[in-house]
Scaffold this motif. Structure first.
Motif, PDB file in Angstrom:
ATOM      1  N   ILE A 291      -2.405  -0.720 -28.799  1.00  0.00           N
ATOM      2  CA  ILE A 291      -2.390  -1.901 -27.929  1.00  0.00           C
ATOM      3  C   ILE A 291      -1.890  -1.574 -26.524  1.00  0.00           C
ATOM      4  O   ILE A 291      -1.943  -2.425 -25.629  1.00  0.00           O
ATOM      5  CB  ILE A 291      -1.550  -3.049 -28.528  1.00  0.00           C
ATOM      6  N   GLN A 292      -1.436  -0.339 -26.302  1.00  0.00           N
ATOM      7  CA  GLN A 292      -1.014   0.085 -24.972  1.00  0.00           C
ATOM      8  C   GLN A 292      -2.163   0.655 -24.151  1.00  0.00           C
ATOM      9  O   GLN A 292      -1.953   1.100 -23.013  1.00  0.00           O
ATOM     10  CB  GLN A 292       0.109   1.109 -25.082  1.00  0.00           C
ATOM     11  N   ALA A 293      -3.375   0.620 -24.689  1.00  0.00           N
ATOM     12  CA  ALA A 293      -4.532   1.128 -23.957  1.00  0.00           C
ATOM     13  C   ALA A 293      -4.717   0.332 -22.668  1.00  0.00           C
ATOM     14  O   ALA A 293      -4.515  -0.887 -22.648  1.00  0.00           O
ATOM     15  CB  ALA A 293      -5.786   1.023 -24.835  1.00  0.00           C
ATOM     16  N   PRO A 294      -5.104   0.977 -21.572  1.00  0.00           N
ATOM     17  CA  PRO A 294      -5.315   0.270 -20.303  1.00  0.00           C
ATOM     18  C   PRO A 294      -6.308  -0.882 -20.467  1.00  0.00           C
ATOM     19  O   PRO A 294      -7.384  -0.716 -21.061  1.00  0.00           O
ATOM     20  CB  PRO A 294      -5.879   1.358 -19.388  1.00  0.00           C
ATOM     21  N   GLY A 295      -5.934  -2.048 -19.949  1.00  0.00           N
ATOM     22  CA  GLY A 295      -6.823  -3.212 -19.989  1.00  0.00           C
ATOM     23  C   GLY A 295      -6.844  -3.965 -21.301  1.00  0.00           C
ATOM     24  O   GLY A 295      -7.551  -4.971 -21.426  1.00  0.00           O
ATOM     25  N   PHE A 296      -6.079  -3.502 -22.303  1.00  0.00           N
ATOM     26  CA  PHE A 296      -6.140  -4.154 -23.620  1.00  0.00           C
ATOM     27  C   PHE A 296      -5.772  -5.628 -23.531  1.00  0.00           C
ATOM     28  O   PHE A 296      -6.508  -6.495 -24.014  1.00  0.00           O
ATOM     29  CB  PHE A 296      -5.210  -3.433 -24.604  1.00  0.00           C
ATOM     30  N   TYR A 297      -4.628  -5.922 -22.932  1.00  0.00           N
ATOM     31  CA  TYR A 297      -4.161  -7.314 -22.907  1.00  0.00           C
ATOM     32  C   TYR A 297      -4.972  -8.178 -21.944  1.00  0.00           C
ATOM     33  O   TYR A 297      -5.124  -9.379 -22.165  1.00  0.00           O
ATOM     34  CB  TYR A 297      -2.669  -7.369 -22.589  1.00  0.00           C
ATOM     35  N   GLU A 298      -5.503  -7.572 -20.887  1.00  0.00           N
ATOM     36  CA  GLU A 298      -6.379  -8.326 -19.991  1.00  0.00           C
ATOM     37  C   GLU A 298      -7.619  -8.795 -20.753  1.00  0.00           C
ATOM     38  O   GLU A 298      -8.017  -9.963 -20.653  1.00  0.00           O
ATOM     39  CB  GLU A 298      -6.786  -7.477 -18.792  1.00  0.00           C
TER      40      GLU A 298
END
Length: 427
Positions: free
Chosen positions: A315-322
């Protein structure tokens, strides 16, 4: 092929109510529970082979979608080495370090096996640390089924709590005071009346168990200020919203540091795992270092830790939460647009990967607001969506969850089903 009805009838002979957690029984919406046979991505299939778009995601943990290949591989890798040891493992240190990195308010963390264990233990620790007995909670916030937390407010603001479950002794309930969520004035009054008696205040900063209800920033800031002033421990119950609404949890969104945090759901990646942690000086009171006892045979179970650690890494992948937030907002706003077009009284809200749907004019700010929603209309909507292959929470008092696997096609299919459902409700 066995039907859901046959399985439910069979289950009721061996299991109270036919289920192992009450909301699964469909008591509030009516009908027969779906018995799940398998799941993949944003879907699950029931015993009859019917596919559903899943918006509960095991009530939050499946933020990556079901059976994510990297989580599956991580679990399979540790299975060959043993299921449980009852002794420390390096993986326990690794997940603790990961949690500390992602949640800066946590200096030390203790792993447990369920959210109830986490909140129950955090409250005991707060009482041991402060040498006080009273706790404060808020109506509509659910913190597990420990005795002292199954309490609802009495007839007046400052009355002792009354048990809302059989089997909870009044002598335990009397140490719990219940206030209305998001009401800062009531909070100020309570602390003025008995602030020096309060061991801890426990709150869901983003509530998910009275449907989705956001904590008001001023309310949460007042909590922090009052707890600090009166020497009470502020506990954020982020079992549900932790890593769901943001990478650092709701406390990262609000910029508020609690003294203790309870985590669960996502940190187990679908396995039974939870945790509580916080300030080092408080955690130092926990056994074996201190006098507050807590233990668990399966705490830090290697299989659960493997699933949770891999989930936290992914879940720390770039853009995941966006991306997760965009999809959840698209669902919530889309449902509101479709409902309005059909002339149905409806509102919706979304925070990160959590959403709420309400058959009211406005997004609620408290349990009382949620209770004013049109429950029969929700129940009818639930079944129409279920018949169309969309599985929402079977209660008007539960939040929903979107995973990163819910792509545009899945959201669009949901909105298509909702268009027909709302049209039928308006007819």
């Amino acid at each position: 092929m066995t039907s859901n009805e046959a399985l439910f009838e069979r289950a009721q002979r061996s299991i109270p109510g036919g289920v192992n957690s009450p909301v699964r029984a469909f008591r509030s919406v009516g009908g027969t529970p779906r018995f799940v046979a398998r799941a993949q991505g944003p879907y699950f299939w029931d015993a009859e082979g019917v596919r559903y778009i899943d918006y509960i995601g095991s009530w939050g943990p499946m933020i990556l979608g079901h059976v994510h290949p990297e989580v599956l591989e991580a679990v399979q890798r540790v299975l060959a080495d043993g299921f449980s040891f009852g002794a420390p493992t390096e993986a326990e240190i690794e997940i603790a370090e990961e949690i500390r990195k992602l949640v800066p308010s946590i200096d030390q963390v203790r792993l447990v096996s369920s959210g109830t264990e986490a909140t129950m233990s955090a409250l005991r620790l707060a009482r041991g640390f402060t040498k006080r007995e009273r706790i404060v909670k808020f109506e509509g916030c659910y913190h597990g089924h420990a005795d002292s937390l199954l309490v609802k407010a009495g007839s007046g603001l400052l009355t002792f709590g009354n048990p809302t479950s059989a089997g909870v002794p009044p002598d335990i309930a009397k140490h719990t005071s219940v206030l209305e969520y998001n009401k800062t004035e009531a909070l100020e009054t309570a602390f003025a009346a008995f602030g020096d008696e309060i061991a801890a205040v426990i709150v869901e900063p983003v509530a998910g168990n009275m449907n989705l209800v956001r904590g008001n920033p001023d309310f949460l800031q007042a909590l922090r200020r009052l707890c600090t002033h009166h020497g009470a421990v502020l506990i954020f119950d982020e079992v549900m919203c932790g890593f769901r609404v943001a990478l650092g949890g709701a406390q990262a969104l609000y910029g508020i540091e609690p003294d203790l945090t309870c985590l669960g759901k996502v940190i187990g990646g679908g396995m039974p795992a939870a945790a509580f942690g916080g300030r080092r000086d408080i955690m130092a009171h926990l056994a074996p270092e201190g006098a507050v006892y807590q233990a668990g045979t399966l705490s830090g179970n290697p299989i659960a830790v493997a699933a949770g650690l891999k989930t936290l890494q992914l879940i720390q992948a770039p853009g995941f939460y966006e991306r997760l937030g965009e999809q959840t907002a698209k669902l919530a706003s889309g449902l509101a647009v479709v409902a309005r077009a059909a002339g149905v009284t409806f509102s919706a809200d979304a925070v990160g990967g959590m959403f709420g749907i309400y058959f009211t004019d406005e997004v609620p700010a408290s349990f009382a607001d949620v209770s004013r929603s049109d429950i029969p209309c929700f129940n009818a909507f639930f079944h129409k969506m279920l018949d169309a292959g969309v599985y929402f929470a079977p209660s008007a008092y539960e939040a929903g969850f979107v995973s990163i696997a819910h792509d545009d096609a899945v959201i669009d299919a949901t909105l298509d089903a909702a268009r027909s459902a709302f049209a039928a409700l308006a007819a």
